[in-house]
Design a protein around this motif. Sequence first.
Motif, PDB file in Angstrom:
ATOM      1  N   VAL A 112       0.826  -1.209   0.000  1.00 38.62           N
ATOM      2  CA  VAL A 112       0.000   0.000   0.000  1.00 38.62           C
ATOM      3  C   VAL A 112       0.859   1.258   0.000  1.00 38.62           C
ATOM      4  CG1 VAL A 112      -1.644   1.350   1.361  1.00 38.62           C
ATOM      5  CG2 VAL A 112      -2.004  -1.097   1.054  1.00 38.62           C
ATOM      6  N   ALA A 113       1.929   1.254   0.769  1.00 38.80           N
ATOM      7  CA  ALA A 113       2.776   2.443   0.904  1.00 38.80           C
ATOM      8  C   ALA A 113       3.493   2.811  -0.386  1.00 38.80           C
ATOM      9  CB  ALA A 113       3.794   2.234   2.032  1.00 38.80           C
ATOM     10  N   SER A 114       3.442   1.941  -1.386  1.00 33.30           N
ATOM     11  CA  SER A 114       4.075   2.238  -2.675  1.00 33.30           C
ATOM     12  C   SER A 114       3.279   3.243  -3.495  1.00 33.30           C
ATOM     13  CB  SER A 114       4.246   0.953  -3.492  1.00 33.30           C
ATOM     14  OG  SER A 114       5.112   0.046  -2.845  1.00 33.30           O
ATOM     15  N   TYR A 115       2.142   3.676  -2.979  1.00 35.27           N
ATOM     16  CA  TYR A 115       1.271   4.570  -3.738  1.00 35.27           C
ATOM     17  C   TYR A 115       1.113   5.933  -3.079  1.00 35.27           C
ATOM     18  CZ  TYR A 115       0.110   0.300  -6.235  1.00 35.27           C
ATOM     19  OH  TYR A 115       0.190  -0.859  -6.972  1.00 35.27           O
ATOM     20  N   ASP A 116       2.063   6.301  -2.233  1.00 31.07           N
ATOM     21  CA  ASP A 116       1.958   7.636  -1.647  1.00 31.07           C
ATOM     22  C   ASP A 116       2.231   8.685  -2.720  1.00 31.07           C
ATOM     23  OD1 ASP A 116       4.700   9.231  -1.008  1.00 31.07           O
ATOM     24  OD2 ASP A 116       5.073   7.079  -1.109  1.00 31.07           O
ATOM     25  N   LEU A 117       1.768   9.892  -2.454  1.00 34.35           N
ATOM     26  CA  LEU A 117       1.745  10.940  -3.469  1.00 34.35           C
ATOM     27  C   LEU A 117       3.133  11.287  -3.990  1.00 34.35           C
ATOM     28  CD1 LEU A 117      -0.084  12.857  -5.009  1.00 34.35           C
ATOM     29  CD2 LEU A 117       0.006  14.427  -3.067  1.00 34.35           C
ATOM     30  N   LEU A 118       4.116  11.405  -3.105  1.00 32.50           N
ATOM     31  CA  LEU A 118       5.441  11.797  -3.571  1.00 32.50           C
ATOM     32  C   LEU A 118       6.139  10.670  -4.335  1.00 32.50           C
ATOM     33  CD1 LEU A 118       6.909  14.060  -0.750  1.00 32.50           C
ATOM     34  CD2 LEU A 118       5.465  14.627  -2.717  1.00 32.50           C
ATOM     35  N   THR A 119       5.819   9.424  -4.006  1.00 35.96           N
ATOM     36  CA  THR A 119       6.359   8.312  -4.796  1.00 35.96           C
ATOM     37  C   THR A 119       5.784   8.334  -6.203  1.00 35.96           C
ATOM     38  OG1 THR A 119       6.755   6.917  -2.864  1.00 35.96           O
ATOM     39  CG2 THR A 119       6.496   5.799  -4.977  1.00 35.96           C
ATOM     40  N   VAL A 120       4.481   8.597  -6.311  1.00 34.37           N
ATOM     41  CA  VAL A 120       3.856   8.685  -7.634  1.00 34.37           C
ATOM     42  C   VAL A 120       4.430   9.871  -8.419  1.00 34.37           C
ATOM     43  CG1 VAL A 120       1.700   9.018  -8.869  1.00 34.37           C
ATOM     44  CG2 VAL A 120       1.753   7.554  -6.847  1.00 34.37           C
ATOM     45  N   CYS A 121       4.638  11.006  -7.740  1.00 38.87           N
ATOM     46  CA  CYS A 121       5.316  12.132  -8.400  1.00 38.87           C
ATOM     47  C   CYS A 121       6.690  11.708  -8.896  1.00 38.87           C
ATOM     48  CB  CYS A 121       5.457  13.300  -7.428  1.00 38.87           C
ATOM     49  SG  CYS A 121       3.943  14.221  -7.108  1.00 38.87           S
ATOM     50  N   GLY A 122       7.367  10.887  -8.099  1.00 40.34           N
ATOM     51  CA  GLY A 122       8.691  10.420  -8.479  1.00 40.34           C
ATOM     52  C   GLY A 122       8.695   9.616  -9.767  1.00 40.34           C
ATOM     53  N   ASP A 181      -8.736  14.474 -11.470  1.00 36.52           N
ATOM     54  CA  ASP A 181      -9.032  13.604 -10.345  1.00 36.52           C
ATOM     55  C   ASP A 181      -7.726  13.359  -9.565  1.00 36.52           C
ATOM     56  OD1 ASP A 181     -11.318  11.726  -9.213  1.00 36.52           O
ATOM     57  OD2 ASP A 181      -9.550  10.447  -9.394  1.00 36.52           O
ATOM     58  N   TRP A 182      -7.323  12.105  -9.289  1.00 35.30           N
ATOM     59  CA  TRP A 182      -6.067  11.879  -8.560  1.00 35.30           C
ATOM     60  C   TRP A 182      -4.863  12.426  -9.318  1.00 35.30           C
ATOM     61  CZ3 TRP A 182      -4.291  11.269  -3.955  1.00 35.30           C
ATOM     62  CH2 TRP A 182      -5.047  10.635  -2.952  1.00 35.30           C
ATOM     63  N   GLY A 183      -4.975  12.542 -10.633  1.00 33.28           N
ATOM     64  CA  GLY A 183      -3.885  13.149 -11.384  1.00 33.28           C
ATOM     65  C   GLY A 183      -3.685  14.604 -11.040  1.00 33.28           C
ATOM     66  N   ALA A 184      -4.736  15.280 -10.527  1.00 27.64           N
ATOM     67  CA  ALA A 184      -4.625  16.697 -10.165  1.00 27.64           C
ATOM     68  C   ALA A 184      -3.697  16.920  -8.970  1.00 27.64           C
ATOM     69  CB  ALA A 184      -6.008  17.291  -9.905  1.00 27.64           C
ATOM     70  N   PRO A 185      -3.845  16.186  -7.842  1.00 25.42           N
ATOM     71  CA  PRO A 185      -2.864  16.342  -6.766  1.00 25.42           C
ATOM     72  C   PRO A 185      -1.431  16.040  -7.209  1.00 25.42           C
ATOM     73  CG  PRO A 185      -4.790  15.182  -5.957  1.00 25.42           C
ATOM     74  CD  PRO A 185      -4.958  15.315  -7.445  1.00 25.42           C
ATOM     75  N   VAL A 186      -1.286  15.070  -8.123  1.00 28.02           N
ATOM     76  CA  VAL A 186       0.061  14.795  -8.636  1.00 28.02           C
ATOM     77  C   VAL A 186       0.578  16.013  -9.399  1.00 28.02           C
ATOM     78  CG1 VAL A 186       1.460  13.282 -10.087  1.00 28.02           C
ATOM     79  CG2 VAL A 186      -0.422  12.317  -8.744  1.00 28.02           C
ATOM     80  N   ALA A 187      -0.273  16.600 -10.235  1.00 24.43           N
ATOM     81  CA  ALA A 187       0.139  17.791 -10.993  1.00 24.43           C
ATOM     82  C   ALA A 187       0.476  18.954 -10.053  1.00 24.43           C
ATOM     83  CB  ALA A 187      -0.969  18.200 -11.958  1.00 24.43           C
ATOM     84  N   TRP A 188      -0.388  19.210  -9.071  1.00 24.53           N
ATOM     85  CA  TRP A 188      -0.114  20.293  -8.116  1.00 24.53           C
ATOM     86  C   TRP A 188       1.218  20.079  -7.410  1.00 24.53           C
ATOM     87  CZ3 TRP A 188      -2.822  24.236  -9.229  1.00 24.53           C
ATOM     88  CH2 TRP A 188      -4.199  24.234  -9.409  1.00 24.53           C
ATOM     89  N   HIS A 189       1.468  18.852  -6.971  1.00 23.80           N
ATOM     90  CA  HIS A 189       2.700  18.606  -6.211  1.00 23.80           C
ATOM     91  C   HIS A 189       3.935  18.571  -7.103  1.00 23.80           C
ATOM     92  CE1 HIS A 189      -0.092  17.818  -2.951  1.00 23.80           C
ATOM     93  NE2 HIS A 189       0.939  17.954  -2.144  1.00 23.80           N
ATOM     94  N   LEU A 190       3.787  18.167  -8.347  1.00 27.77           N
ATOM     95  CA  LEU A 190       4.914  18.304  -9.267  1.00 27.77           C
ATOM     96  C   LEU A 190       5.272  19.774  -9.455  1.00 27.77           C
ATOM     97  CD1 LEU A 190       4.037  15.602 -11.948  1.00 27.77           C
ATOM     98  CD2 LEU A 190       6.079  15.623 -10.489  1.00 27.77           C
ATOM     99  N   ALA A 191       4.267  20.640  -9.494  1.00 23.79           N
ATOM    100  CA  ALA A 191       4.536  22.082  -9.587  1.00 23.79           C
ATOM    101  C   ALA A 191       5.282  22.581  -8.359  1.00 23.79           C
ATOM    102  CB  ALA A 191       3.220  22.840  -9.767  1.00 23.79           C
TER     103      ALA A 191
END
Length: 324
Positions: free
Chosen positions: A73-83, A103-113
């Motif tokens: 489960v921990a393999s799907y945290d937001l910063l890992t996905v950004c990575g 959707d979930w791609g939006a938090p990834v986009a925000w955090h990549l920014a």
Amino acid sequence: MHAYEHRLLSVNGITLSLYSAGPVEGPVVWLLHGFPESWYSWRHQMQALAEAGYRVMVPEMRGYGQSSAPPDVASYDLLTVCGDIQAAMDRLEQCSVAVVGHDWGAPVAWHLALLEPERVRVVGAMAVPYGGRPKRPAIEIIRSHFAERFNYILYFQQPGLAEAELDADIPRTLRMMMHNTSAAVPKDFFLQNKPADSTLSQGMQDPGTPPAWCSPEAFECYVRTFEGRGFRGALNWYRNFELNWERTAPLAERKVEQPALFLLGDKDPVGTLEAHTLQKMPGWVPDLEQHLLADCGHWVQSERPEQVNRLLLDFLGRRYTTTA
């Protein structure tokens, strides 16, 4: 029509399935899908962007399709996905990009920014706004508000519970998710009150066929995304709110300074869930352009593809390609 190119990249400890289109020398635009979606949910935008001269990159996010689906489960945290996306950008030697997520791609986009203020020149998000890091994990807030009522995010927390329901009939699950969060039903139909021990589908409608905006060809692509693996990896994204909160502590005071575009359907139930975040967003995303799309549900880029394409191309033309 531009042909799709496909490759498998070894990045960040996984295999990332990546589709692309458009001229290789064009300005790079990443499109990140959400739950329970497919890279093919961006088909309309891929075509329009490629025709406009952009190099479009559309991954199957980890847990989806041909990309890896680690069991932990921990393999799907937001910063890992950004990575995953950062490592792919490194492999492809991309130093200037636009990132757009739904959707979930939006938090990834925000955090990549937030993580890549030099490389990510502009950011776009659909459905899910950014209002800074919460004072406590979002899951704690949800638990306090839904102690005696059903909430789909709480339902997703226990590994195996939601999978048993969603995996039993993948086409039915996708039809119901598409229909019950679209403009075809009242805005908060998906958020209707029901007992805490309900199932996801209880009280929802099964239309029997995919919505008009999802052709049989597109629906088959969605189904293939989950066939043979089910929804476990995709659901694991929801099981990391505490870890996401812990790992994003260094970003707590950072604002999204890049030019940003946000699109929301006026019948999207996420607009109800994120009402407080929407109010806070201008303070955390100071260079923000927002648009509310009429008679549109959660699946913004699919329900209103022509309008999304116009808004996206206009934004990128003014704020990205003029400075890239």
